[in-house]
Write a protein that holds these residues in place. Structure first.
Motif, short mmCIF file in Angstrom:
data_model
loop_
_atom_site.label_atom_id
_atom_site.label_comp_id
_atom_site.label_asym_id
_atom_site.label_seq_id
_atom_site.Cartn_x
_atom_site.Cartn_y
_atom_site.Cartn_z
N PHE A 34 0.84 -1.19 0.00
CA PHE A 34 0.00 0.00 0.00
C PHE A 34 0.88 1.25 0.00
O PHE A 34 1.98 1.25 0.55
N TYR A 36 0.17 5.25 1.27
CA TYR A 36 -0.72 6.21 1.90
C TYR A 36 -0.05 7.59 1.88
O TYR A 36 1.17 7.69 1.90
N GLN A 38 -0.21 11.49 3.86
CA GLN A 38 -0.69 12.24 5.02
C GLN A 38 -0.38 13.72 4.81
O GLN A 38 0.78 14.14 4.90
N LEU A 44 -4.24 9.60 7.47
CA LEU A 44 -3.68 8.99 6.26
C LEU A 44 -4.78 8.68 5.25
O LEU A 44 -5.87 8.24 5.61
N LEU A 46 -5.47 6.55 1.55
CA LEU A 46 -4.93 5.55 0.66
C LEU A 46 -4.75 6.11 -0.74
O LEU A 46 -5.69 6.68 -1.32
N LYS A 49 -2.97 0.47 -3.99
CA LYS A 49 -2.59 -0.78 -3.34
C LYS A 49 -2.32 -1.84 -4.41
O LYS A 49 -2.84 -1.78 -5.52
N PHE A 90 3.68 7.26 3.08
CA PHE A 90 3.99 6.03 3.79
C PHE A 90 3.73 4.82 2.89
O PHE A 90 2.65 4.69 2.32
N GLN B 37 1.98 7.72 16.18
CA GLN B 37 2.90 8.23 15.17
C GLN B 37 3.88 9.20 15.80
O GLN B 37 3.48 10.20 16.41
N LEU B 43 4.45 4.89 11.89
CA LEU B 43 3.28 4.47 12.66
C LEU B 43 3.57 3.14 13.34
O LEU B 43 4.07 2.21 12.70
N LEU B 90 -3.48 7.88 16.00
CA LEU B 90 -4.32 7.69 14.82
C LEU B 90 -5.18 6.45 14.98
O LEU B 90 -4.68 5.37 15.32
N THR B 103 -8.00 -2.67 3.27
CA THR B 103 -7.69 -1.25 3.22
C THR B 103 -8.11 -0.62 4.54
O THR B 103 -9.25 -0.80 4.99
N GLN B 104 -7.21 0.13 5.12
CA GLN B 104 -7.53 0.81 6.37
C GLN B 104 -7.88 2.26 6.09
O GLN B 104 -7.25 2.93 5.26
N PHE B 106 -8.41 5.99 7.88
CA PHE B 106 -7.89 6.66 9.06
C PHE B 106 -8.71 7.87 9.47
O PHE B 106 -9.26 8.59 8.62
N GLY B 107 -8.74 8.12 10.77
CA GLY B 107 -9.25 9.36 11.30
C GLY B 107 -8.21 10.46 11.19
O GLY B 107 -7.07 10.21 10.79
#
Lengths: 113, 115
Positions: A34, A36, A38, A44, A46, A49, A90, B37, B43, B90, B103-104, B106-107
């Motif tokens: 992946f 990402y 920020q 973060l 995406l 991938k 990242f 982080q 992270l 995070l 797939t993650q 994030f806030g």
């Protein structure tokens, strides 16, 4: 355990120039990879991938990445950088804890006028 | 769009205080995660949860605990805050499609300062 390494801590490019951010993975079989991004003060997001199949992956915001097994790499590219691309990037891979991800330490991109 | 919200963007606490960081996701995701982080370290996973009331330790669980009483909410608890827990926290969630492929999302993060 699967892991990724981002060799460059900081990268500076001029606006309009091409960009390549490096990511090397450590895993015997085909990894799940992946990228990402920020933006300052944000979480973060995406970009793209890779799981299998076509080794050139297209993502959002004009980014692409190429999986190269022979080089254990998954580098992120963009043909022409915009000032809004300044951010932390990242690389990540499927972690040893199942669903969690292992992240690289990040590459900070600075875009100059 | 998946939305992951965190209760505070900035938080300042005193050493020894009990601190609660809240995270809520609105997409019925099975998995939720807490990362920390820090500059130069990237992270690092603190805890994650793959179901209500289920949790697993990540890479750096010491000094932290978590609670997941409802599917949409995942709380990180600092039992007795210390200055070395000053960091960006995070939260993330994922659907649970499969290990390593999920797939993650994030806030925006909570920047915690412990004085």
């Amino acid at each position: 355990a699967q892991s990724v390494t981002q060799p460059d801590i900081h990268i500076t490019v001029s606006e309009g120039a091409s960009l390549e951010l490096r990511c090397n993975y450590s895993y015997g079989a085909t990894p799940y990879l992946f990228w990402y991004v920020q933006s300052p003060g944000q979480g973060l997001q995406l970009l793209l991938k890779y799981f299998s199949g076509d080794t050139l992956v297209q993502g959002i915001k004009g980014f692409e990445a190429e999986f190269k097994r022979s080089q254990s790499s998954f580098n992120l590219r963009k043909p022409s950088v915009h000032w809004s691309d300044a951010a932390e990037y990242f690389c990540a891979t499927g972690g040893s804890s199942g669903y969690a991800l292992n992240f690289g330490k990040g590459t900070s991109l600075l875009v100059t006028p | 769009d998946v939305k992951v919200t965190q209760s505070s963007r900035y938080l300042v606490k005193r050493t020894g205080e009990k601190v609660f960081l809240e995270c809520v996701q609105d997409m019925d995701h099975e998995n939720m995660f807490w990362y920390r982080q820090d500059p130069g370290l990237g992270l690092r996973l603190i805890y994650f949860s793959y179901d209500v009331k289920m949790k697993e330790k990540g890479d750096i669980p010491e000094g932290y605990s978590v609670s997941r009483e409802k599917k949409e909410r995942f709380s990180l608890i600092l039992e007795s805050a210390s200055t070395n827990q000053t960091s960006m926290y995070l939260c993330a969630s994922s659907l649970g499609t499969g290990p390593g492929t999920d797939t993650q999302y994030f806030g925006p993060g909570t920047r915690l300062t412990v004085l």
